[in-house]
Each structure stands twice: as structure tokens, then as C-alpha cells.
Design a protein around this motif. Sequence first.
Motif, PDB file in Angstrom:
ATOM      1  N   GLN A 103       0.808  -1.232   0.000  1.00  0.00           N
ATOM      2  CA  GLN A 103       0.000   0.000   0.000  1.00  0.00           C
ATOM      3  C   GLN A 103       0.838   1.278   0.000  1.00  0.00           C
ATOM      4  OE1 GLN A 103      -3.257  -0.508  -0.189  1.00  0.00           O
ATOM      5  NE2 GLN A 103      -3.441  -2.612   0.483  1.00  0.00           N
TER       6      GLN A 103
ATOM      7  N   TYR B  69      -1.864   1.962   8.089  1.00  0.00           N
ATOM      8  CA  TYR B  69      -2.107   0.520   8.281  1.00  0.00           C
ATOM      9  C   TYR B  69      -1.232  -0.003   9.431  1.00  0.00           C
ATOM     10  CZ  TYR B  69      -4.179   1.021   3.633  1.00  0.00           C
ATOM     11  OH  TYR B  69      -4.931   1.434   2.576  1.00  0.00           O
TER      12      TYR B  69
ATOM     13  N   LYS C  29     -14.867  -0.860  -7.064  1.00  0.00           N
ATOM     14  CA  LYS C  29     -14.919  -0.832  -5.604  1.00  0.00           C
ATOM     15  C   LYS C  29     -16.245  -0.247  -5.130  1.00  0.00           C
ATOM     16  CE  LYS C  29      -9.944  -0.225  -4.876  1.00  0.00           C
ATOM     17  NZ  LYS C  29      -8.904   0.682  -4.292  1.00  0.00           N
TER      18      LYS C  29
ATOM     19  N   ARG D  86     -17.117   4.492  -0.644  1.00  0.00           N
ATOM     20  CA  ARG D  86     -16.688   4.598   0.757  1.00  0.00           C
ATOM     21  C   ARG D  86     -17.811   5.138   1.635  1.00  0.00           C
ATOM     22  NH1 ARG D  86     -12.566   7.321  -1.890  1.00  0.00           N
ATOM     23  NH2 ARG D  86     -10.686   6.080  -2.223  1.00  0.00           N
TER      24      ARG D  86
ATOM     25  N   PHE E 235      -9.567   6.769   3.861  1.00  0.00           N
ATOM     26  CA  PHE E 235      -9.064   5.439   4.174  1.00  0.00           C
ATOM     27  C   PHE E 235      -9.542   4.491   3.067  1.00  0.00           C
ATOM     28  CE2 PHE E 235      -9.614   7.710   8.181  1.00  0.00           C
ATOM     29  CZ  PHE E 235      -8.403   7.497   8.818  1.00  0.00           C
ATOM     30  N   THR E 236      -9.246   3.218   3.199  1.00  0.00           N
ATOM     31  CA  THR E 236      -9.623   2.278   2.149  1.00  0.00           C
ATOM     32  C   THR E 236     -11.130   2.230   1.936  1.00  0.00           C
ATOM     33  OG1 THR E 236      -7.690   0.927   2.740  1.00  0.00           O
ATOM     34  CG2 THR E 236      -9.364  -0.093   1.327  1.00  0.00           C
ATOM     35  N   HIS E 237     -11.888   2.116   3.020  1.00  0.00           N
ATOM     36  CA  HIS E 237     -13.341   1.950   2.899  1.00  0.00           C
ATOM     37  C   HIS E 237     -14.134   3.093   3.542  1.00  0.00           C
ATOM     38  CE1 HIS E 237     -12.485  -2.025   1.405  1.00  0.00           C
ATOM     39  NE2 HIS E 237     -11.864  -2.353   2.530  1.00  0.00           N
TER      40      HIS E 237
END
Length: 347
Positions: free
Chosen positions: A42, A82, A226, A229, A295-297
Motif C-alpha cells: 500500500q 495501516y 470498488k 466509501r 481510508f480504504t473503505h
Amino acid sequence: MEHLREITEPLLQWFQLNKRDLPWRRTKDPYPIWVSEIMLQQTRVEAVKPYYERFLQTLPTVKDLAEADEETILKLWEGLGYYSRVRNMQKAAIQVMEEHNGQFPADHKMLLSLKGIGPYTAGAVGSIAFNLPVPAVDGNVLRVMSRITADASDISLQSTKKDWEERITDIMPAKSPGDFNQALMELGATVCLPNGAPKCEICPVRKYCEAYRKGATQTYPVKAEKKARTIEHLNVFFCTDRQKIAIHKRGQKGLLSGLWELPNTDREIALPAALQELGILQAEIIPMKNRKHIFTHIEWHMDCYFVKVSEKKESELLWLSIEDAETSYALPSAFKKTWQEGLEIIK
């Protein structure tokens, strides 16, 4: 499969002539190789270099990592994000010390048994440090192989990754599995670029590439979209009583678990009540620049405030000098810009 085997030799020759000079490529010691592989998840190569060097200067051996206190390793990791990665690294280091006599196991299954090490990391460390014939399949490798074979399988699926691990194992050269894994990753990182923009004119395996032959490099790899979010709205506070600044420790579950943060509350809570919850009884509240962090989600939308505290009570906040806060405690990137803005106001 015979067609795929034809890429092996030209790819290895290209790698020897064109590989980047990266600090973790100058060793066969599994510890620094492992550190680099975890950091590179990442995170861009150029961003990792100073973290890698600082981490190994402070914790040069797996024993040092196993024995380090948590605040030290989190501070070394500050900015990489992370944070569960470095916590798992320490757990794995403890396993190496306790279960393997301080030596990384030169065995694929045993590497997989270490905390935080999955198939990719086990493949990278195993092949590079120990010459084990095991694949290391990351996003770069999936993109390269999908284009070479014009494979329309969804690379976000675990089944696709598993299939490529098996297919790459079948063509892996016995004498140089580490170089082969690195060559595939290097090709994806420097030539077979994402977003439909590969540098086909300099690709060493172009003549074997089905996507190039079809003029369809932009079609591959195939990846499902994806999910959108989740957006969360927060009030974030830079609190100072003129001598010290307040930070707060997050809970042990959920996003950024167990990390230090600027005090914050849900935006739905009115500001006076929010500050009361934090143990701040009297204060002047000055609006700061609003921030957004992805962030990722999850996406945070933050209304930020500089809080001049004149009266407070005992609470979960930790009040520290600026020097202590900056040298000893890791603050996640989500709060860094607000932290810097707050320091500028103080000065």
C-alpha cells in the motif's frame, strides 16, 4: 503454459540490466527483506526508503524488533498507515525468537505461519532470501500476467490470484526464483503500468503479449469496481492550555485501533457538549481549516477547531509538552495537517 515459459529468460535478462538499485535488494538477509515487503504494501517505493532506513537503524535485528516497546515501533511507522502491519510484524518477530531460535525459517509453510505473513510476503521472502521456488503474486504481477495472456478473470477475486500462483509456480526457474519474482514485480512497477498506460515500446516480453498483439492493453486487467466509501463526519480539536497539548488514545477495536489521535467527536454532538465529554469545562473555540482524509473503505470529513482551554478536569485526555508529543507518540496521518496548523497558531 509452454507459451508462458518463453517469457522467463528475456524477463530475467532484462531485470539484470534494468532493475532499480533499492536498499533491500543489496542483501539476502530475510529480516530486512521482510521489513521492506511489509512496508511496500500500500506504499510507494520512494516513500518507503527513508522509513526502511530509519527502522533498520533503530531495530537492526529481529531480536530488537521483538523486544521493542509499542510506542517505539508505532513512532517508527508514523505516516506509513495501516498500523496493524507493524504490530503484526512485532508478533511475528516474537514468534521467530521463541519458535525458531531467532532465525527466519527457510520453509514456505513455516513462513506462512508467522503473524501477518500471507502468500505474497512468504513468496517474496522465501524466494529472495532462501531461493525457494514459490511465487509472490501482487497487483503488479496480476496486471502483467493478465495482459500477457489477455486473461479476463477478475483480479480482485482470491480465486484468480490463487490460479496465477499455481501457473507462475509451473514456469518459475529453479535457479533464480527470487529474481524471477522481482522481475515480474519490476516490470509491473516500471513498464507494464496501470490505467491503460503501459510502456510497450520498451517491454522485454512484448512479442509474447496477447493484449499488445490485440491492441487491447487498456482492457486488462479486469477488476470489479470498488464499493463507495462510507462517509463519517467528525469534529476534531487541537486543545491547548498554553503549556501542553491534548491527545487521546483510540479504543482497541476498529479503525486506527489503539493509536493516539487528536480529540474528536461525532459532528452531530454540539461543540460545548463535545468538549464537556472530553473534560474541557471552559475554553475559547476558534475554527480551523476543515479537512478530509480517505481510508480504504471510509472517508472522514472533519470540522477542525483550535481550543484554548482555561478550565479542565480529569479525563481520558493525555496532556503533553509539544516536544514529548512529537518525539514519543505516533499520530496518524489523518490528524497531521490539523496538528501542524495548531502548532503554527501557538507559535
